[in-house]
Design a protein around this motif. Structure first.
Motif, short mmCIF file in Angstrom:
data_model
loop_
_atom_site.label_atom_id
_atom_site.label_comp_id
_atom_site.label_asym_id
_atom_site.label_seq_id
_atom_site.Cartn_x
_atom_site.Cartn_y
_atom_site.Cartn_z
N ALA A 1 34.87 73.18 23.83
CA ALA A 1 34.05 74.39 23.86
C ALA A 1 34.50 75.40 22.81
CB ALA A 1 34.10 75.02 25.26
N GLU B 1 27.69 78.71 23.10
CA GLU B 1 28.61 78.68 24.24
C GLU B 1 28.46 79.91 25.13
OE1 GLU B 1 30.76 76.25 25.24
OE2 GLU B 1 29.75 75.06 23.71
N ARG C 1 33.48 74.19 19.38
CA ARG C 1 32.06 74.43 19.11
C ARG C 1 31.80 75.90 18.84
NH1 ARG C 1 31.44 70.60 23.33
NH2 ARG C 1 31.24 72.29 24.87
N LEU C 2 32.52 76.76 19.56
CA LEU C 2 32.31 78.19 19.42
C LEU C 2 32.57 78.66 17.99
CD1 LEU C 2 33.41 80.81 22.03
CD2 LEU C 2 33.92 81.22 19.64
N TYR D 1 39.42 73.17 27.52
CA TYR D 1 38.46 74.02 26.82
C TYR D 1 38.40 73.73 25.31
CZ TYR D 1 37.35 77.10 30.75
OH TYR D 1 36.89 77.61 31.94
#
Length: 417
Positions: free
Chosen positions: A400, A322, A403-404, A397
């Motif tokens: 994201a 990311e 995934r981070l 968000y």
């Protein structure tokens, strides 16, 4: 006046008294039992990674604990992690915050030593969760028939290992550790201790003259009145690749006429995929027609004690590829100096804290207990958010941020302490 300091050898008998009264299940009752325990503790105390501490009210010892300087594989990084064990309080000094003072000392001790993370096995999960410890991955106990394991393709012969194979065994474990997340480097005294237990058996698979996997196990009676009725309990199952694992499982399968069941305690909750019949023999059905395959327990807990140092240790970790600026609002009531707001700038998966702060794309908030579980990979951010255990300033968000923090591997721990 209350003080906490390292224990001298002369104080070990009092440490034993407090410990065995706090944990009567240890069954240290006779003078011979206490003498044997004293002999063991004197040896353990000499190990450089082990530290015995006690709480004193004046000259009186009122609480004891043991601290361990572990090296743990956290994602891609090997880092110092402080372990805590053998916490015990004198029966006459319960409800006087002795245990809380020991935990606070332990957290400060490892912050000062440069650790970002600590770990322990809780005697009560709720007690340590209030102090900021987060849950790790649960342990699964499988109980299955040996003939439920896959049949061997070809004939792979295993050798029995002895103390002469110690270095090869250690190297095999280290390679296994390198491919995982959460495993602790095998302390030399723990490795040596394995070979002193006469009940343990060691079987190893070699390929090209190299030890590629090994199995540590013991036999346990099912019934005291029938010496022919035994189970096989796995202590460790370590392997380099699928070929080595298949050889070890094939060896276990050949024990079908020797044992009634194989007991395997592992944090691998997908192990049942290996079994032709994953049922654990209880005959229990859950929620209709769901066959009971294993029982689970919560154990290992983690705690971040130095957030800036944590992200420094993880500077080479890929945070999901990311690119974003994230403000982490971390609540830490037990160790306030670790809490606060941190701005994390992530560029193509590489993250660094921005000491100057500045604008962020999104803000997340959570308690240090949930953050500790999240950053070790024990749980995903999306689940914490769904449970209301983490806040997000902008819901768009969520993918994201998930995934981070999503880990390639859940953290396993095979070290008892």
């Amino acid at each position: 006046m209350r003080t906490i300091r390292e224990v001298e050898d002369s104080d070990l008998p009092e440490l034993i008294r407090i410990t065995t009264e706090a944990f009567p299940g240890m069954k240290v009752v006779s003078q011979e039992d206490r003498d044997q325990m004293l002999e063991r503790l004197i040896k353990v105390k000499k190990e450089p990674i082990v530290h015995f501490f006690a709480v004193y009210e004046g000259a009186r010892m009122v609480g004891v604990m043991r601290c361990y300087d572990f090296t743990m594989k956290l994602h891609e990084t090997r880092t110092l992690v402080g372990g805590l064990g053998a916490v015990a309080v004198d029966l006459r000094h319960k409800k006087e915050r002795v245990a809380a003072d020991m935990v606070r000392f332990y957290l400060d001790y490892y912050r000062d030593k440069g650790a970002a993370l600590t770990a322990l096995y809780p005697f009560r999960p709720d007690f340590y969760r209030r102090m900021g410890f987060g849950y790790g991955v649960k342990m699964n106990r499988y109980s299955f028939r040996a003939d439920a394991l896959p049949a061997a393709h070809g004939r792979a012969r295993l050798d029995f290992l002895t103390a002469d194979d110690r270095d090869e065994l250690a190297a095999c474990y280290d390679r296994f550790l390198e491919r995982t997340n959460g495993l602790i480097e095998l302390p030399p005294h723990v490795l040596d201790g394995l070979f002193t237990d006469p009940a343990l058996r060691f079987a190893g698979y070699r390929e090209g003259g190299r030890l590629r996997g090994y199995l540590i196990f013991r036999f346990e009676p099912v019934r005291e009145d029938n010496f022919l009725s035994n189970n096989l309990r796995i202590r460790a199952l370590i392997y380099d690749d699928a070929t080595a694992l298949a050889a070890l499982l094939a060896f276990l399968r050949t024990q079908a006429d020797q044992v009634e069941r194989i007991i395997h305690e592992t944090q691998d909750d997908t192990f049942h995929y290996l079994l032709t019949d994953p049922r654990n023999g209880s005959g229990s059905l859950l929620a209709g027609l769901w066959h009971e395959t294993n029982t689970q327990g919560a154990g290992i807990m983690y705690r971040v004690v130095d957030t800036p140092r944590l992200f420094e240790a993880l500077r080479d970790h890929d945070f999901g590829g990311e690119t974003l600026a994230l403000r982490l609002n971390l609540a830490d009531s037990f160790l306030p100096e670790n809490g606060g707001s941190y701005t994390l700038r992530v560029e193509k998966g590489r993250a660094a804290l921005d000491a100057a702060g500045g604008a962020a794309d999104v803000e997340v908030g959570m308690d240090v207990s949930e953050f500790s579980s999240l950053v070790t990979g024990a749980i995903d951010f999306a689940r914490l958010h769904a449970y209301g255990l983490a806040t997000l300033s902008d819901a768009s968000y969520l993918p994201a941020v998930d995934r981070l923090f999503r880990a390639a591997h859940r953290p396993w721990c095979m070290t008892s302490f």
